[in-house]
Design a protein around this motif. Structure first.
Motif, PDB file in Angstrom:
ATOM      1  N   LEU A  79       0.830  -1.205   0.000  1.00  0.00           N
ATOM      2  CA  LEU A  79       0.000   0.000   0.000  1.00  0.00           C
ATOM      3  C   LEU A  79       0.864   1.253   0.000  1.00  0.00           C
ATOM      4  N   ASN A  80       0.390   2.248  -0.715  1.00  0.00           N
ATOM      5  CA  ASN A  80       1.006   3.567  -0.662  1.00  0.00           C
ATOM      6  C   ASN A  80       0.345   4.314   0.498  1.00  0.00           C
ATOM      7  N   VAL A  81       1.102   4.568   1.560  1.00  0.00           N
ATOM      8  CA  VAL A  81       0.493   5.077   2.791  1.00  0.00           C
ATOM      9  C   VAL A  81       0.942   6.497   3.125  1.00  0.00           C
ATOM     10  N   HIS A  82       0.091   7.181   3.846  1.00  0.00           N
ATOM     11  CA  HIS A  82       0.426   8.423   4.516  1.00  0.00           C
ATOM     12  C   HIS A  82       0.284   8.169   6.007  1.00  0.00           C
ATOM     13  N   ALA A  83       1.248   8.620   6.792  1.00  0.00           N
ATOM     14  CA  ALA A  83       1.173   8.438   8.242  1.00  0.00           C
ATOM     15  C   ALA A  83       0.589   9.696   8.882  1.00  0.00           C
ATOM     16  N   LEU A  84      -0.221   9.473   9.903  1.00  0.00           N
ATOM     17  CA  LEU A  84      -0.856  10.580  10.609  1.00  0.00           C
ATOM     18  C   LEU A  84      -0.611  10.423  12.107  1.00  0.00           C
ATOM     19  N   SER A  85      -0.011  11.450  12.703  1.00  0.00           N
ATOM     20  CA  SER A  85       0.224  11.444  14.152  1.00  0.00           C
ATOM     21  C   SER A  85      -0.526  12.594  14.792  1.00  0.00           C
ATOM     22  N   PHE A  86      -0.904  12.391  16.038  1.00  0.00           N
ATOM     23  CA  PHE A  86      -1.641  13.424  16.759  1.00  0.00           C
ATOM     24  C   PHE A  86      -0.811  13.977  17.909  1.00  0.00           C
ATOM     25  N   HIS A  87      -0.736  15.287  17.940  1.00  0.00           N
ATOM     26  CA  HIS A  87      -0.143  15.954  19.100  1.00  0.00           C
ATOM     27  C   HIS A  87      -1.317  16.345  19.986  1.00  0.00           C
ATOM     28  N   TYR A  88      -1.604  15.474  20.974  1.00  0.00           N
ATOM     29  CA  TYR A  88      -2.781  15.705  21.802  1.00  0.00           C
ATOM     30  C   TYR A  88      -2.398  16.227  23.188  1.00  0.00           C
ATOM     31  N   GLY A  89      -1.141  16.642  23.331  1.00  0.00           N
ATOM     32  CA  GLY A  89      -0.686  17.142  24.628  1.00  0.00           C
ATOM     33  C   GLY A  89       0.022  16.068  25.429  1.00  0.00           C
ATOM     34  N   GLN A  90       0.669  15.168  24.709  1.00  0.00           N
ATOM     35  CA  GLN A  90       1.493  14.157  25.379  1.00  0.00           C
ATOM     36  C   GLN A  90       2.430  14.853  26.362  1.00  0.00           C
ATOM     37  N   ARG A  91       2.785  14.146  27.416  1.00  0.00           N
ATOM     38  CA  ARG A  91       3.669  14.755  28.412  1.00  0.00           C
ATOM     39  C   ARG A  91       5.040  15.072  27.825  1.00  0.00           C
ATOM     40  N   HIS A  92       5.370  14.412  26.734  1.00  0.00           N
ATOM     41  CA  HIS A  92       6.667  14.634  26.098  1.00  0.00           C
ATOM     42  C   HIS A  92       6.511  14.336  24.611  1.00  0.00           C
ATOM     43  N   SER A  93       7.500  14.718  23.824  1.00  0.00           N
ATOM     44  CA  SER A  93       7.360  14.568  22.371  1.00  0.00           C
ATOM     45  C   SER A  93       8.194  13.419  21.815  1.00  0.00           C
ATOM     46  N   LYS A  94       8.664  12.527  22.700  1.00  0.00           N
ATOM     47  CA  LYS A  94       9.564  11.456  22.251  1.00  0.00           C
ATOM     48  C   LYS A  94       8.939  10.590  21.156  1.00  0.00           C
ATOM     49  N   GLU A  95       7.680  10.186  21.380  1.00  0.00           N
ATOM     50  CA  GLU A  95       7.013   9.323  20.395  1.00  0.00           C
ATOM     51  C   GLU A  95       6.904  10.018  19.039  1.00  0.00           C
ATOM     52  N   LEU A  96       6.497  11.294  19.084  1.00  0.00           N
ATOM     53  CA  LEU A  96       6.314  12.038  17.826  1.00  0.00           C
ATOM     54  C   LEU A  96       7.646  12.255  17.121  1.00  0.00           C
ATOM     55  N   ASP A  97       8.694  12.468  17.892  1.00  0.00           N
ATOM     56  CA  ASP A  97      10.029  12.651  17.300  1.00  0.00           C
ATOM     57  C   ASP A  97      10.471  11.368  16.589  1.00  0.00           C
ATOM     58  N   VAL A  98      10.248  10.243  17.256  1.00  0.00           N
ATOM     59  CA  VAL A  98      10.614   8.952  16.666  1.00  0.00           C
ATOM     60  C   VAL A  98       9.770   8.698  15.414  1.00  0.00           C
ATOM     61  N   ALA A  99       8.474   9.020  15.493  1.00  0.00           N
ATOM     62  CA  ALA A  99       7.566   8.817  14.352  1.00  0.00           C
ATOM     63  C   ALA A  99       8.055   9.607  13.138  1.00  0.00           C
ATOM     64  N   ALA A 100       8.434  10.858  13.365  1.00  0.00           N
ATOM     65  CA  ALA A 100       8.898  11.711  12.262  1.00  0.00           C
ATOM     66  C   ALA A 100      10.170  11.142  11.649  1.00  0.00           C
ATOM     67  N   ALA A 101      11.090  10.688  12.492  1.00  0.00           N
ATOM     68  CA  ALA A 101      12.362  10.148  12.001  1.00  0.00           C
ATOM     69  C   ALA A 101      12.136   8.878  11.178  1.00  0.00           C
ATOM     70  N   VAL A 102      11.252   8.013  11.669  1.00  0.00           N
ATOM     71  CA  VAL A 102      10.979   6.750  10.965  1.00  0.00           C
ATOM     72  C   VAL A 102      10.344   7.032   9.598  1.00  0.00           C
ATOM     73  N   CYS A 103       9.380   7.951   9.567  1.00  0.00           N
ATOM     74  CA  CYS A 103       8.705   8.259   8.289  1.00  0.00           C
ATOM     75  C   CYS A 103       9.700   8.823   7.284  1.00  0.00           C
ATOM     76  N   LYS A 104      10.619   9.654   7.781  1.00  0.00           N
ATOM     77  CA  LYS A 104      11.637  10.225   6.906  1.00  0.00           C
ATOM     78  C   LYS A 104      12.492   9.103   6.294  1.00  0.00           C
ATOM     79  N   GLU A 105      12.895   8.166   7.146  1.00  0.00           N
ATOM     80  CA  GLU A 105      13.713   7.036   6.670  1.00  0.00           C
ATOM     81  C   GLU A 105      12.960   6.195   5.635  1.00  0.00           C
TER      82      GLU A 105
END
Ligand code: ZN
Length: 237
Positions: free
Chosen positions: A44-70
């Protein structure tokens, strides 16, 4: 503009923008990391969608962005923090202490965000319609059924029905691990030889995972169940 040149233009547009098959709700955690890869492996040709819902920290989102870039996967992060003014406190976003014991029902009820998956799926379905995609994939699993009503099969099936009713374009809600456990998801990911050091699970946002919070414990238990060492680095005990 002649009809001929219009048709040339639309052909050019099709050649440059590939049909999007699915939007994958991707938090940066293990389950959605596996779901993302599963969708890609299925061609499948996919688009990833992440939510910044006020997580206590941005670690997950940072990792998500790095993985998608790779992976070369388009990645959209949408900031939905403003809706928190409507929603009662969850330990994941507010000052309530995150439960530090095992992933037990009573404890984990402190992490329920009201109507969470209905909100997130709604947004993802709207995004899929906008991209002219066919489906939204997300990573509900059986381990969450006891705690989160909006991870249960009847919820996912109902959302799929509603998604078909709510739009001219039928968007499927796909939850490939709905009847499987978190350990089953990990088994599938290990079979795909995924690198789980590229995920973040810990509720705390320090440099290394704590190894003690309920999320870390559940993660470590899943790896232990497979006799595999978690490649993620942890703070020393
Ligand atoms: Zn932790």
């Amino acid at each position: 503009m002649s009809e001929q040149s219009m048709s040339d233009e639309s052909t050019a547009a099709q050649a440059t923008s590939k049909q999007v098959d699915a939007v994958v709700i991707y938090s940066g955690g293990m389950d959605s990391y596996t779901v993302l890869h599963k969708a890609i492996r299925e061609g499948l040709n996919v688009h990833a969608l992440s939510f910044h819902y006020g997580q206590r920290h941005s670690k997950e989102l940072d990792v998500a962005a790095a993985v998608c870039k790779e992976l070369g996967v388009p990645h959209q992060v949408v900031d939905i923090r403003s809706i928190n003014t409507l929603l009662a406190g969850s330990a994941l976003t507010s000052d309530i202490d995150v439960p530090d014991a095992d992933y037990a029902e009573a404890n984990m009820k402190a992490t329920v965000v009201p109507n969470r998956n209905m909100i997130l799926l709604s947004l993802a379905i709207g995004y899929a319609v906008s991209l002219e995609a066919k489906a939204v994939w997300y990573g509900a699993h059986s381990g969450d059924h006891a705690i989160y009503p909006d991870c249960r099969p009847e919820f996912v099936e109902a959302m799929n029905t509603v998604s078909h009713l709510a739009n001219y374009e039928p968007i499927d809600v796909v939850s490939p691990y709905l009847y499987q456990s978190k350990a089953d998801i990990l088994a599938d990911g290990l079979a795909m030889q995924l690198d789980y050091s590229r995920t973040w699970t810990c509720y705390n946002g320090r440099e290394l995972a704590c190894g003690h919070c309920s999320a870390c414990r559940e993660r470590l238990q899943s790896f232990a169940a497979h006799g595999v060492t978690d490649p993620l680095q942890y703070e020393s005990a």
